[in-house]
Design a protein around this motif. Structure first.
Motif, PDB file in Angstrom:
ATOM      1  N   PRO A 179     -26.483   9.819  20.689  1.00 37.28           N
ATOM      2  CA  PRO A 179     -25.047   9.587  20.903  1.00 37.28           C
ATOM      3  C   PRO A 179     -24.239  10.773  20.377  1.00 37.28           C
ATOM      4  N   VAL A 180     -23.327  11.280  21.180  1.00 41.30           N
ATOM      5  CA  VAL A 180     -22.478  12.396  20.746  1.00 41.30           C
ATOM      6  C   VAL A 180     -21.701  12.002  19.494  1.00 41.30           C
ATOM      7  N   SER A 181     -21.395  10.714  19.343  1.00 37.01           N
ATOM      8  CA  SER A 181     -20.676  10.244  18.148  1.00 37.01           C
ATOM      9  C   SER A 181     -21.483  10.456  16.873  1.00 37.01           C
ATOM     10  N   ASP A 182     -22.804  10.648  16.983  1.00 41.48           N
ATOM     11  CA  ASP A 182     -23.635  10.929  15.802  1.00 41.48           C
ATOM     12  C   ASP A 182     -23.401  12.337  15.260  1.00 41.48           C
ATOM     13  N   ILE A 183     -22.876  13.233  16.101  1.00 45.14           N
ATOM     14  CA  ILE A 183     -22.697  14.625  15.669  1.00 45.14           C
ATOM     15  C   ILE A 183     -21.258  15.115  15.764  1.00 45.14           C
ATOM     16  N   LEU A 184     -20.356  14.263  16.221  1.00 48.92           N
ATOM     17  CA  LEU A 184     -18.971  14.692  16.410  1.00 48.92           C
ATOM     18  C   LEU A 184     -18.036  13.550  16.058  1.00 48.92           C
ATOM     19  N   GLY A 185     -16.999  13.836  15.324  1.00 48.21           N
ATOM     20  CA  GLY A 185     -15.998  12.825  15.044  1.00 48.21           C
ATOM     21  C   GLY A 185     -16.018  12.343  13.618  1.00 48.21           C
ATOM     22  N   ASP A 186     -15.281  11.271  13.379  1.00 45.52           N
ATOM     23  CA  ASP A 186     -15.105  10.701  12.057  1.00 45.52           C
ATOM     24  C   ASP A 186     -14.660  11.775  11.075  1.00 45.52           C
ATOM     25  N   TYR A 187     -15.362  11.908   9.989  1.00 46.39           N
ATOM     26  CA  TYR A 187     -14.977  12.866   8.955  1.00 46.39           C
ATOM     27  C   TYR A 187     -15.899  14.068   8.909  1.00 46.39           C
ATOM     28  N   ILE A 211     -26.586  12.557  24.783  1.00 45.78           N
ATOM     29  CA  ILE A 211     -27.451  13.673  25.143  1.00 45.78           C
ATOM     30  C   ILE A 211     -28.854  13.092  25.281  1.00 45.78           C
ATOM     31  N   SER A 212     -29.496  13.357  26.402  1.00 44.73           N
ATOM     32  CA  SER A 212     -30.815  12.808  26.678  1.00 44.73           C
ATOM     33  C   SER A 212     -31.896  13.729  26.112  1.00 44.73           C
ATOM     34  N   LEU A 213     -32.864  13.126  25.427  1.00 46.31           N
ATOM     35  CA  LEU A 213     -34.028  13.838  24.901  1.00 46.31           C
ATOM     36  C   LEU A 213     -35.250  13.250  25.591  1.00 46.31           C
ATOM     37  N   GLU A 214     -35.937  14.052  26.386  1.00 44.71           N
ATOM     38  CA  GLU A 214     -37.062  13.559  27.181  1.00 44.71           C
ATOM     39  C   GLU A 214     -38.317  14.364  26.830  1.00 44.71           C
TER      40      GLU A 214
END
Length: 185
Positions: A96-104, A75-78
């Motif tokens: 990165p979407v992986s920072d807010i979705l996935g893992d545990y 996701i771009s933050l400008e």
């Protein structure tokens, strides 16, 4: 449409743009008129209102809700500034979407994140602070309920997604589901 079952799912991301720190434009502290554009993809973006008082450390505390395609990775933050000669980019960051979705991480967990902004030359230019969460919304999932001229329709009231792979050729939707974990040798 699959006669066993049908899925139509969407994913929504909520990004609350909280604040920024140490913003500079042409190596000088920003005075006012800063705002943020948040982009999930070229067709899905939102913008905060302009901050007129915060100077080089503006505060927005504004929630933006965007549709996010499943293939989105960043996701771009400008951060931009309105000037007499038009809008100028102060700095950008990628969430990165992986920072807010996935893992545990549980679904809809709220994350508070800070990212380094980079200007057009790639140099450090402040920090942006956001909170973000991904919401999974299943619009229509379920067993076929009606048969029309095209095939089977989807139930709009049944919300329980089924995990696994249907097996067999039973008319009963609930019979025979296989789940597993792939193993490589």
């Amino acid at each position: 449409m699959d006669k066993q079952h049908c899925h139509k799912a969407s994913r929504t991301v909520e990004v609350t743009v909280l604040s920024a720190e140490n913003l500079r434009l042409d190596r000088k502290s920003v005075k006012k008129n800063t705002y943020v554009v948040v982009r999930a993809d070229p067709l899905n973006s939102g913008s905060t209102r302009a901050d007129f008082e915060g100077g080089s450390s503006p505060s927005w505390n504004e929630k933006l809700t965007l549709d996010m395609p499943f293939q989105t990775r960043f996701i771009s933050l400008e951060v931009k500034c309105r000037t007499g000669s038009g809008d100028r980019v102060i700095g950008t960051a990628s969430l990165p979407v992986s920072d807010i979705l996935g893992d545990y991480t549980p679904e809809s967990h709220l994350h508070f994140l800070s990212y380094r902004l980079r200007d057009a030359r790639g140099e450090r230019n402040g920090i942006i602070n956001v909170s973000a969460r991904v919401k999974m919304q299943v619009e229509s999932v379920g067993p076929p309920t009606t048969k029309n001229s095209v095939g089977y329709g989807c139930s709009s009231s049944w919300q329980q997604p089924t995990l696994g792979v249907p097996v067999g050729h039973r008319k009963n939707y609930y019979g025979g589901v296989v789940t597993g974990v792939p193993v490589w040798i």
